[in-house]
Scaffold this active site. Structure first.
Site, PDB file in Angstrom:
ATOM      1  N   ARG A   1       0.806  -1.223   0.000  1.00  0.00           N
ATOM      2  CA  ARG A   1       0.000   0.000   0.000  1.00  0.00           C
ATOM      3  C   ARG A   1       0.841   1.277   0.000  1.00  0.00           C
ATOM      4  O   ARG A   1       0.486   2.272   0.634  1.00  0.00           O
ATOM      5  CB  ARG A   1      -0.981   0.001   1.182  1.00  0.00           C
TER       6      ARG A   1
ATOM      7  N   GLU B   1      -4.019   3.254   6.624  1.00  0.00           N
ATOM      8  CA  GLU B   1      -3.961   3.164   5.165  1.00  0.00           C
ATOM      9  C   GLU B   1      -4.506   4.444   4.550  1.00  0.00           C
ATOM     10  O   GLU B   1      -3.999   4.932   3.546  1.00  0.00           O
ATOM     11  CB  GLU B   1      -4.758   1.961   4.663  1.00  0.00           C
TER      12      GLU B   1
ATOM     13  N   SER C   1     -10.833   1.226   3.090  1.00  0.00           N
ATOM     14  CA  SER C   1     -10.126   0.535   4.175  1.00  0.00           C
ATOM     15  C   SER C   1      -9.299   1.534   4.983  1.00  0.00           C
ATOM     16  O   SER C   1      -8.480   2.262   4.432  1.00  0.00           O
ATOM     17  CB  SER C   1      -9.207  -0.551   3.609  1.00  0.00           C
TER      18      SER C   1
END
EC number: 1.3.1.98
Length: 305
Positions: A178, A297, A227
């Site tokens: 990520r 995130e 998320s």
């Protein structure tokens, strides 16, 4: 409110074609619908215009680039400096050639998956379930359903802070989970992706599966940012959050989703501070319960309240 520096900047950039606005609200540009203004919001006309702008922008002025704001919290006091928003008109083109797809940074991930499917290109179906743009996918190494951007990227196009147009191959992106470690030294303007030839029925079936799964387990009709936390190695963030008793927990107008614990939602009147405070509360509870440090995130930008 920030000092208006747009007049001075425009005088230094007589050939600029893009749109520059002072103290422009950013909340309407994010999925959470929260946050303060940008001191300057700049929408470049195209890649050449972006390069021109960056070449003439004083180095001491901070910049941040946003897409559709699907994985972003803008703090309530807003952002000093310049926020650059790439628009579909100059950065949204998607084309195919053989087993490759070329996409501008403002193209929606979902549209890239659809273009690939229309050309019988498989391997990019996972983008169908990611609610962002290709620029964000390059920045975040976005992924879903077992695939990531690093698995399909051939090369990315970008403009450096100095205004140089560059091409970065897959290795040069320095992909991590990520994240692309090359950012924030560049602003991504597009990318080339390689899939594989596949049967149209199989591609469409996979895309339908991705969409069905997303609608079943994610609060896609809420004001959310996707998320919230990265999955720790070998673990699922949502399971850790649920086990810590945080499902449905609220701070002000922010709530941990009842449907999916790794999603925070704005129930209607949340502030950015509510959402970020809720996220930090979740992190503390998970640390206390399981000894795991959840990492954000979602990107959080702007001045602290």
């Amino acid at each position: 409110m920030f000092a208006d520096i747009t007049t001075k900047l425009k005088s230094q950039m007589p050939e600029l074609r893009g749109r520059m606005l002072a103290n422009e609200p950013l909340a309407p540009l994010t999925w959470f619908r929260v946050g303060g203004p940008a001191q300057v919001l700049f929408t470049p006309a195209d890649e050449n215009d972006l390069a021109y702008f960056l070449r003439h922008l004083p180095e001491e002025i901070p910049i941040y680039c946003i897409g559709v704001g699907s994985n972003l919290i803008v703090r309530d006091r807003g952002l000093p400096g310049v926020v650059i928003r790439l628009a579909p008109r100059g950065f949204g083109e998607v084309t195919t050639d053989g087993d490759t797809v070329h996409a501008g940074a403002a193209a929606l991930d979902k549209r890239v998956a659809e273009a690939a499917a229309a050309a019988d290109i498989g391997g990019l179906e996972f983008y169908f379930g990611i609610p962002g743009t290709i620029g964000g996918a390059l920045r975040m190494n976005a992924g879903a359903n077992g695939s990531e951007t690093k698995d399909v990227l051939v090369e990315a196009r970008a403009v450096s802070r100095r205004g140089d147009k560059i091409t970065v191959d897959n290795a040069g992106m320095k992909f991590e989970y990520r994240n692309s470690a090359i950012y924030p030294s560049v602003i991504f303007t597009g990318g080339t992706f390689r899939g594989r030839r596949a049967e149209p029925e199989a591609i469409r079936a996979r895309m339908n599966e991705v969409q069905s799964h997303r609608e079943t387990v994610q609060p896609i009709r809420e004001k959310t940012g996707g998320s919230t936390f990265k999955n720790p190695p070998g673990q699922s963030a949502w399971k850790l959050i649920d086990a810590a008793g945080m499902r449905g927990h609220r701070v002000g107008g922010a709530q941990v989703s009842e449907m999916h614990c790794n999603f925070l939602i704005n129930t209607g009147e949340a502030t950015a501070r509510d959402i970020e405070t809720l996220g930090e509360t979740v992190r503390a509870r998970v640390k206390e319960h399981a000894g795991v440090d959840l990492q954000w995130e979602i990107k959080r930008i702007g001045l602290e309240a």
